[in-house]
Design a protein around this motif. Structure first.
Motif, PDB file in Angstrom:
ATOM      1  N   ASN A 208       0.203 -13.233  -5.614  1.00  0.00           N
ATOM      2  CA  ASN A 208       0.027 -12.272  -4.526  1.00  0.00           C
ATOM      3  C   ASN A 208       1.233 -11.349  -4.381  1.00  0.00           C
ATOM      4  O   ASN A 208       1.085 -10.198  -3.946  1.00  0.00           O
ATOM      5  N   SER A 209       2.403 -11.830  -4.734  1.00  0.00           N
ATOM      6  CA  SER A 209       3.586 -10.961  -4.709  1.00  0.00           C
ATOM      7  C   SER A 209       3.439  -9.839  -5.725  1.00  0.00           C
ATOM      8  O   SER A 209       3.779  -8.675  -5.443  1.00  0.00           O
ATOM      9  N   ILE A 210       2.923 -10.174  -6.911  1.00  0.00           N
ATOM     10  CA  ILE A 210       2.673  -9.148  -7.925  1.00  0.00           C
ATOM     11  C   ILE A 210       1.626  -8.150  -7.425  1.00  0.00           C
ATOM     12  O   ILE A 210       1.771  -6.930  -7.591  1.00  0.00           O
ATOM     13  N   LEU A 211       0.584  -8.669  -6.793  1.00  0.00           N
ATOM     14  CA  LEU A 211      -0.478  -7.800  -6.278  1.00  0.00           C
ATOM     15  C   LEU A 211       0.045  -6.860  -5.195  1.00  0.00           C
ATOM     16  O   LEU A 211      -0.274  -5.659  -5.182  1.00  0.00           O
ATOM     17  N   ILE A 212       0.862  -7.394  -4.294  1.00  0.00           N
ATOM     18  CA  ILE A 212       1.436  -6.562  -3.226  1.00  0.00           C
ATOM     19  C   ILE A 212       2.313  -5.466  -3.822  1.00  0.00           C
ATOM     20  O   ILE A 212       2.251  -4.292  -3.409  1.00  0.00           O
ATOM     21  N   LEU A 213       3.129  -5.825  -4.799  1.00  0.00           N
ATOM     22  CA  LEU A 213       4.032  -4.857  -5.423  1.00  0.00           C
ATOM     23  C   LEU A 213       3.251  -3.741  -6.114  1.00  0.00           C
ATOM     24  O   LEU A 213       3.567  -2.549  -5.955  1.00  0.00           O
ATOM     25  N   PHE A 218       1.428   1.807  -6.762  1.00  0.00           N
ATOM     26  CA  PHE A 218       0.455   2.652  -7.453  1.00  0.00           C
ATOM     27  C   PHE A 218      -0.664   3.201  -6.567  1.00  0.00           C
ATOM     28  O   PHE A 218      -1.312   4.172  -6.925  1.00  0.00           O
ATOM     29  N   ILE A 219      -0.928   2.579  -5.448  1.00  0.00           N
ATOM     30  CA  ILE A 219      -1.975   3.098  -4.569  1.00  0.00           C
ATOM     31  C   ILE A 219      -1.359   4.140  -3.635  1.00  0.00           C
ATOM     32  O   ILE A 219      -0.327   3.892  -3.021  1.00  0.00           O
ATOM     33  N   LEU A 227       2.190  -0.868   7.303  1.00  0.00           N
ATOM     34  CA  LEU A 227       1.794  -1.922   8.233  1.00  0.00           C
ATOM     35  C   LEU A 227       0.778  -2.858   7.586  1.00  0.00           C
ATOM     36  O   LEU A 227       0.842  -4.080   7.758  1.00  0.00           O
ATOM     37  N   SER A 228      -0.132  -2.276   6.802  1.00  0.00           N
ATOM     38  CA  SER A 228      -1.137  -3.094   6.110  1.00  0.00           C
ATOM     39  C   SER A 228      -0.474  -4.043   5.124  1.00  0.00           C
ATOM     40  O   SER A 228      -0.832  -5.225   5.031  1.00  0.00           O
ATOM     41  N   VAL A 229       0.505  -3.519   4.378  1.00  0.00           N
ATOM     42  CA  VAL A 229       1.222  -4.356   3.415  1.00  0.00           C
ATOM     43  C   VAL A 229       1.979  -5.466   4.132  1.00  0.00           C
ATOM     44  O   VAL A 229       2.006  -6.620   3.688  1.00  0.00           O
ATOM     45  N   LEU A 230       2.597  -5.131   5.261  1.00  0.00           N
ATOM     46  CA  LEU A 230       3.341  -6.127   6.028  1.00  0.00           C
ATOM     47  C   LEU A 230       2.424  -7.253   6.501  1.00  0.00           C
ATOM     48  O   LEU A 230       2.775  -8.442   6.401  1.00  0.00           O
ATOM     49  N   ILE A 231       1.249  -6.881   6.992  1.00  0.00           N
ATOM     50  CA  ILE A 231       0.284  -7.890   7.442  1.00  0.00           C
ATOM     51  C   ILE A 231      -0.149  -8.774   6.266  1.00  0.00           C
ATOM     52  O   ILE A 231      -0.247 -10.000   6.385  1.00  0.00           O
ATOM     53  N   TYR A 232      -0.370  -8.140   5.113  1.00  0.00           N
ATOM     54  CA  TYR A 232      -0.774  -8.884   3.916  1.00  0.00           C
ATOM     55  C   TYR A 232       0.320  -9.872   3.499  1.00  0.00           C
ATOM     56  O   TYR A 232       0.043 -11.020   3.117  1.00  0.00           O
TER      57      TYR A 232
END
Length: 536
Positions: A208-213, A218-219, A227-232
């Motif tokens: 999940n760390s790779i996915l978040i990064l 890239f998105i 904020l969305s990333v922080l919640i994730y």
């Protein structure tokens, strides 16, 4: 085996008790030629003749070699023999002069043995051909190999069978096949790790760390994307910690009037185990180094649990102290329902105890083995349980236990794994030997926990970094205690088996090897007998 017989009195008789060995009795052979009507003088003369024909050591005149400060007996410079074959190294000590002498004397002895004797067609004597230098080299090398290569029987060392010829792997397997088999075995050994909470939580956090990064890079950002990333991230950390916690177990059994012993209860999972067992109504006896310290901690646990807790001095690295502890139990208690062998530790350097034992081996295994042995009568009387706190680190001892702990090749982590394998074998053998009498025995891995022993003597900065990383992958001390409580109380726990995460788990491939477990038991008995024979 059939005996080779003949009517010819000169033939050699094969010994029916051995395979391939024959015994020549020259006196008997020659005396059989004497007619029963001969005089005593004639018989004596015949026997004297046979005695003179017996091979004597005095007939051998060895070549004497002179050695001095300038001649050590080796004619070659070993440092220059980088590309030499094993035979060339072997010939430094057994040169052709020595081998030729052995060949000559061997052939002379055989010729002497066959003198005036006609071997039967089924004897080894009849098949004899003179030996040579190559055969003697092979014989000596194979004989030396017996000390380092174990085979089922003596004849296997001389077998031409391609499956057991020495060495076998060079002829049977190609290198790539051997590597593939090794990789498969290693993969199989890793399977038990895949079900561990610490592995699952680590894998979840990493993926999940790779996915978040990747998402953040890239998105294309949009409103509130940060904020969305922080919640994730927060959700990921929460799930990771939940995975690391593993299964839960809530003990509810009433332990009123039951007696429980917990070793190593000063801190960590031992302290929590003693507290939880006291809460259930058991009379808990904690074994802790130092009588004053034991009494003080017992008082703390009693206040916290509102239960009955007694503290006795117990140093598992000292067999005399273990004996004194057990004597107090036998004197004051009439039963013993649970013996939780929890104490253990890992030392950074090679250290020996007052009994002359390596300290991890003494504390983690031998001390508990001796304590269980001394209290066995109470355990059998109460149909009690023995619970050994082992570790998943026992997988390190994949080849079993080398009972010699040498300082020059000492690895503290490997020795720790060895002691934890011994804990599993101890529980396995207790069940096998005494399970039919009502005794139950269990071994367990509590989980990955930052223990007090791990924290000791480490720099604060290093400790802070390790604890920060391990926070998401390790269990809390209470969570690590649950498998100990599960094995101590649950009817679902399997006697003789290894447990992890509050259920039966798969140990290493040799953990249930009866031969090795029995060997460890016998070795432990020998050590205790030797070290305690003068204890009063």
């Amino acid at each position: 085996m059939a005996t080779c017989t003949t009517n010819d009195p000169h033939e050699i008789q094969m010994d029916s008790e051995s395979e391939g060995d024959s015994t020549m009795k020259i006196d008997a052979v020659y005396s059989s030629d004497v007619d029963s009507s001969e005089s005593d003088d004639e018989i004596g003369s015949s026997k004297q003749q046979s005695t003179d024909r017996i091979w004597k050591k005095t007939a051998f005149k060895p070549h004497l070699f002179s050695f001095d400060e300038t001649n050590a007996g080796l004619s070659s410079n070993i440092d220059a023999m980088k590309d030499a074959t094993p035979l060339e190294f072997f010939q430094l000590l057994f040169n052709e002069t020595i081998i030729d002498l052995i060949v000559e004397e061997t052939n002379k002895y055989q010729a002497f043995s066959n003198n005036d004797i006609t071997p039967s067609t089924c004897s080894h004597q009849a098949k004899w051909t003179e030996t040579n230098r190559s055969e003697i080299y092979t014989f000596l090398a194979t004989t030396m190999l017996m000390s380092v290569t174990k085979k089922n029987k003596i004849l296997d060392y001389w077998s031409a069978d391609p499956m057991i010829i020495t060495p076998m792997f060079a002829d049977v397997f190609q290198f790539k096949v051997t590597v593939s088999l090794h990789n498969i075995v290693m993969a199989i050994n890793l399977i038990p790790f895949l079900s561990q909470p610490e592995f699952q939580s680590s894998l979840f956090l990493f993926s999940n760390s790779i996915l978040i990064l990747l998402t953040y890079i890239f998105i294309h950002p949009f409103p509130f994307s940060s904020l969305s990333v922080l919640i994730y991230v927060l959700i990921t950390f929460y799930v990771t910690k939940r995975l690391a916690s593993g299964n839960s177990y809530k003990p509810t059994k009433n332990l009123q009037e039951q007696i429980v012993i917990v070793t190593g209860a000063a801190t960590g999972i031992g302290y929590v185990s003693a507290t939880e067992l006291a809460k259930l109504g058991a009379k808990v006896i904690v074994g802790i180094r130092g009588q004053e310290r034991a009494e003080r901690i017992a008082k703390q646990i009693a206040q916290k649990s509102n239960g009955t807790v007694i503290g006795y001095d117990l140093d598992l690295s000292n067999l005399s102290n273990v004996k004194h502890f057990a004597e107090q139990i036998l004197k004051n208690e009439q039963r013993l329902d649970i013996l939780l062998n929890n104490a253990g530790g890992i030392k950074d350097i090679y250290t020996t105890t007052t009994d002359g034992l390596e300290i991890q081996w003494a504390t983690n295994h031998i001390g508990h083995f001796y304590l269980t042995k001394l209290l066995l009568s109470l355990l059998l009387k109460s149909k009690g349980r023995v619970v050994n706190v082992s570790s998943i680190v026992h997988f390190i001892a994949s080849r079993g236990i080398d009972y010699e702990f040498f300082i020059d090749s000492y690895s503290n982590f490997k020795v720790y794994g060895t002691t934890k394998l011994a804990n599993i074998w101890h529980a396995y053998e207790l069940h096998r030997r005494y399970g039919s009498k009502g005794l139950k025995a269990y071994s367990l891995h509590p989980g990955s926990i930052i223990t007090t022993e791990f924290n000791r003597n480490r720099p604060k900065l290093v400790l802070l970094l390790i604890q920060s990383l391990m926070y998401f992958f390790s269990k809390t001390i209470y969570e690590g205690t649950l498998t100990s409580l599960y094995c101590s109380l649950s009817d679902d726990a399997q006697s003789g088996k290894y447990h992890s995460d509050c259920k039966e788990a798969q140990p290493s491939q040799i953990a249930y090897n009866q031969k090795l477990a029995e060997e460890c038991w016998n070795k432990s008995e020998e050590i205790i007998e030797e070290k305690t024979k003068y204890l009063s």
